[in-house]
Motif scaffolding. Structure first.
Motif, PDB file in Angstrom:
ATOM      1  N   ALA A 138      30.345  40.849  47.712  1.00  0.00           N
ATOM      2  CA  ALA A 138      29.098  40.947  47.121  1.00  0.00           C
ATOM      3  C   ALA A 138      28.009  41.299  45.781  1.00  0.00           C
ATOM      4  O   ALA A 138      27.288  39.944  45.264  1.00  0.00           O
ATOM      5  N   VAL A 139      28.692  42.099  44.984  1.00  0.00           N
ATOM      6  CA  VAL A 139      28.662  41.466  43.351  1.00  0.00           C
ATOM      7  C   VAL A 139      28.845  40.213  43.517  1.00  0.00           C
ATOM      8  O   VAL A 139      28.212  39.872  41.610  1.00  0.00           O
ATOM      9  N   ASP A 140      30.306  39.879  43.297  1.00  0.00           N
ATOM     10  CA  ASP A 140      30.148  38.614  42.991  1.00  0.00           C
ATOM     11  C   ASP A 140      29.482  37.908  43.107  1.00  0.00           C
ATOM     12  O   ASP A 140      28.853  36.856  42.228  1.00  0.00           O
ATOM     13  N   GLN A 141      29.068  37.664  43.886  1.00  0.00           N
ATOM     14  CA  GLN A 141      28.513  36.136  44.911  1.00  0.00           C
ATOM     15  C   GLN A 141      26.368  36.624  44.554  1.00  0.00           C
ATOM     16  O   GLN A 141      25.764  35.861  44.241  1.00  0.00           O
ATOM     17  N   LEU A 142      26.484  37.819  44.736  1.00  0.00           N
ATOM     18  CA  LEU A 142      25.133  38.186  43.660  1.00  0.00           C
ATOM     19  C   LEU A 142      24.712  37.757  42.928  1.00  0.00           C
ATOM     20  O   LEU A 142      23.916  37.484  41.767  1.00  0.00           O
ATOM     21  N   THR A 143      25.965  37.946  41.358  1.00  0.00           N
ATOM     22  CA  THR A 143      25.746  37.853  40.086  1.00  0.00           C
ATOM     23  C   THR A 143      25.614  36.283  39.754  1.00  0.00           C
ATOM     24  O   THR A 143      25.051  36.040  38.924  1.00  0.00           O
ATOM     25  N   LYS A 144      26.258  35.517  40.696  1.00  0.00           N
ATOM     26  CA  LYS A 144      26.079  34.174  41.000  1.00  0.00           C
ATOM     27  C   LYS A 144      24.738  33.789  41.312  1.00  0.00           C
ATOM     28  O   LYS A 144      25.022  32.938  40.751  1.00  0.00           O
ATOM     29  N   TRP A 145      24.478  34.493  42.294  1.00  0.00           N
ATOM     30  CA  TRP A 145      23.323  33.385  42.877  1.00  0.00           C
ATOM     31  C   TRP A 145      21.868  33.808  41.867  1.00  0.00           C
ATOM     32  O   TRP A 145      21.369  32.842  41.238  1.00  0.00           O
ATOM     33  N   TRP A 146      21.991  35.263  40.640  1.00  0.00           N
ATOM     34  CA  TRP A 146      21.419  35.376  40.135  1.00  0.00           C
ATOM     35  C   TRP A 146      21.455  34.483  38.339  1.00  0.00           C
ATOM     36  O   TRP A 146      20.196  33.985  37.493  1.00  0.00           O
ATOM     37  N   VAL A 147      23.201  34.118  38.166  1.00  0.00           N
ATOM     38  CA  VAL A 147      22.733  33.373  37.002  1.00  0.00           C
ATOM     39  C   VAL A 147      22.173  32.258  37.195  1.00  0.00           C
ATOM     40  O   VAL A 147      22.215  31.331  36.370  1.00  0.00           O
ATOM     41  N   ALA A 170      39.394  36.601  44.908  1.00  0.00           N
ATOM     42  CA  ALA A 170      39.554  35.652  45.633  1.00  0.00           C
ATOM     43  C   ALA A 170      38.608  34.985  47.036  1.00  0.00           C
ATOM     44  O   ALA A 170      38.859  33.733  46.358  1.00  0.00           O
ATOM     45  N   LEU A 171      38.417  35.422  47.438  1.00  0.00           N
ATOM     46  CA  LEU A 171      37.487  35.264  48.619  1.00  0.00           C
ATOM     47  C   LEU A 171      35.948  35.220  47.590  1.00  0.00           C
ATOM     48  O   LEU A 171      35.587  33.742  48.156  1.00  0.00           O
ATOM     49  N   GLY A 172      35.841  35.435  46.459  1.00  0.00           N
ATOM     50  CA  GLY A 172      34.321  35.088  45.757  1.00  0.00           C
ATOM     51  C   GLY A 172      34.739  34.771  44.995  1.00  0.00           C
ATOM     52  O   GLY A 172      33.984  32.959  45.284  1.00  0.00           O
ATOM     53  N   ASN A 173      35.947  33.755  45.061  1.00  0.00           N
ATOM     54  CA  ASN A 173      36.165  32.892  43.893  1.00  0.00           C
ATOM     55  C   ASN A 173      36.280  31.643  45.232  1.00  0.00           C
ATOM     56  O   ASN A 173      35.656  30.237  44.803  1.00  0.00           O
ATOM     57  N   LEU A 174      36.721  31.516  45.427  1.00  0.00           N
ATOM     58  CA  LEU A 174      37.480  30.832  47.348  1.00  0.00           C
ATOM     59  C   LEU A 174      35.852  30.335  47.355  1.00  0.00           C
ATOM     60  O   LEU A 174      35.596  28.887  47.970  1.00  0.00           O
ATOM     61  N   THR A 175      34.757  31.685  48.333  1.00  0.00           N
ATOM     62  CA  THR A 175      33.541  30.557  48.595  1.00  0.00           C
ATOM     63  C   THR A 175      32.695  29.837  47.556  1.00  0.00           C
ATOM     64  O   THR A 175      31.907  28.591  48.363  1.00  0.00           O
ATOM     65  N   ASP A 176      32.392  29.612  46.481  1.00  0.00           N
ATOM     66  CA  ASP A 176      32.544  28.979  45.221  1.00  0.00           C
ATOM     67  C   ASP A 176      33.271  27.405  45.058  1.00  0.00           C
ATOM     68  O   ASP A 176      32.977  26.331  45.193  1.00  0.00           O
ATOM     69  N   ARG A 177      34.589  27.542  45.318  1.00  0.00           N
ATOM     70  CA  ARG A 177      35.206  25.736  45.896  1.00  0.00           C
ATOM     71  C   ARG A 177      34.489  25.365  47.039  1.00  0.00           C
ATOM     72  O   ARG A 177      34.840  24.401  47.207  1.00  0.00           O
TER      73      ARG A 177
END
Length: 196
Positions: A33-42, A115-122
């Motif tokens: 969750a924090v990974d995806q939220l921070t990426k969204w913010w960036v 792994a799921l955080g970066n996989l979501t981006d891929r």
């Protein structure tokens, strides 16, 4: 009176299957969750390549898109990293079914969340499904730019290495100096019958 302790060195320190899953989820979900939220913010607030100082000379945010691994290695084989992360995620989920150790559940949960955080981006980011570029933004001197998912993976893998060095097994038993096969059998009586 025997000088040997009542509980052998190899005695199990087992957690219930439900507890293991709860610990793993409690580690994986916040990382994801924090990974995806921070990426969204960036993505929403910073232009590609933009730098924002946080601690002068020590830490800054820098919005980049990484098609490869660390230091952009393998940028022309993005799909390979997608497959690797998907396989790793599935293997962790399958492994968690055998885990009876709370520390192992924590370690694997952290790796899974990352792994799921970066996989979501891929899977979901440009330029397309399976070859998406990962959003990285945490920058420090003389090191690759990374993200929260990477932090989860690194901390989780470090815990895996530590647990392995300490002789902690997935099933909650301990191995190492002074632990014999007899100790392990005595520590888990009836385990063979339970499996049968």
């Amino acid at each position: 009176m025997s000088e040997h302790p009542e509980v052998p060195v190899g005695a199990p320190d087992r957690a219930a299957p439900r507890t293991v899953l709860l610990i793993a989820a409690a580690a994986a979900l916040p990382v994801y969750a924090v990974d995806q939220l921070t990426k969204w913010w960036v993505v929403a607030t910073m232009a590609l390549g933009e730098r924002t100082p946080v601690v002068e000379g020590l830490l800054w945010w820098q919005h980049i898109r990484n098609p490869g691994a660390a230091f952009s290695l393998g940028a022309d084989i993005t799909w390979v990293f997608t497959v690797v992360m998907a396989v790793v995620s599935v293997l962790i989920v399958l492994t968690l079914r055998r885990v009876r150790s709370a520390p192992w559940a924590l370690a694997l949960g952290l790796v899974l969340g990352g792994a799921l955080g970066n996989l979501t981006d891929r899977l979901l980011r440009e330029p397309g499904f399976g070859v998406g570029h990962v959003v990285d933004f945490i920058a420090v001197p003389r090191f690759a730019i990374f993200n929260i998912a990477d932090c989860g993976v690194v901390v989780g893998v470090s815990l895996v290495v530590l647990l392995t060095l300490l002789g902690r097994e997935l099933d909650g038993t301990r191995t190492g100096s002074g632990v014999t096969d007899a100790d392990r059998l005595e520590a888990s009586p009836g385990e063979d019958e339970a499996r049968g």
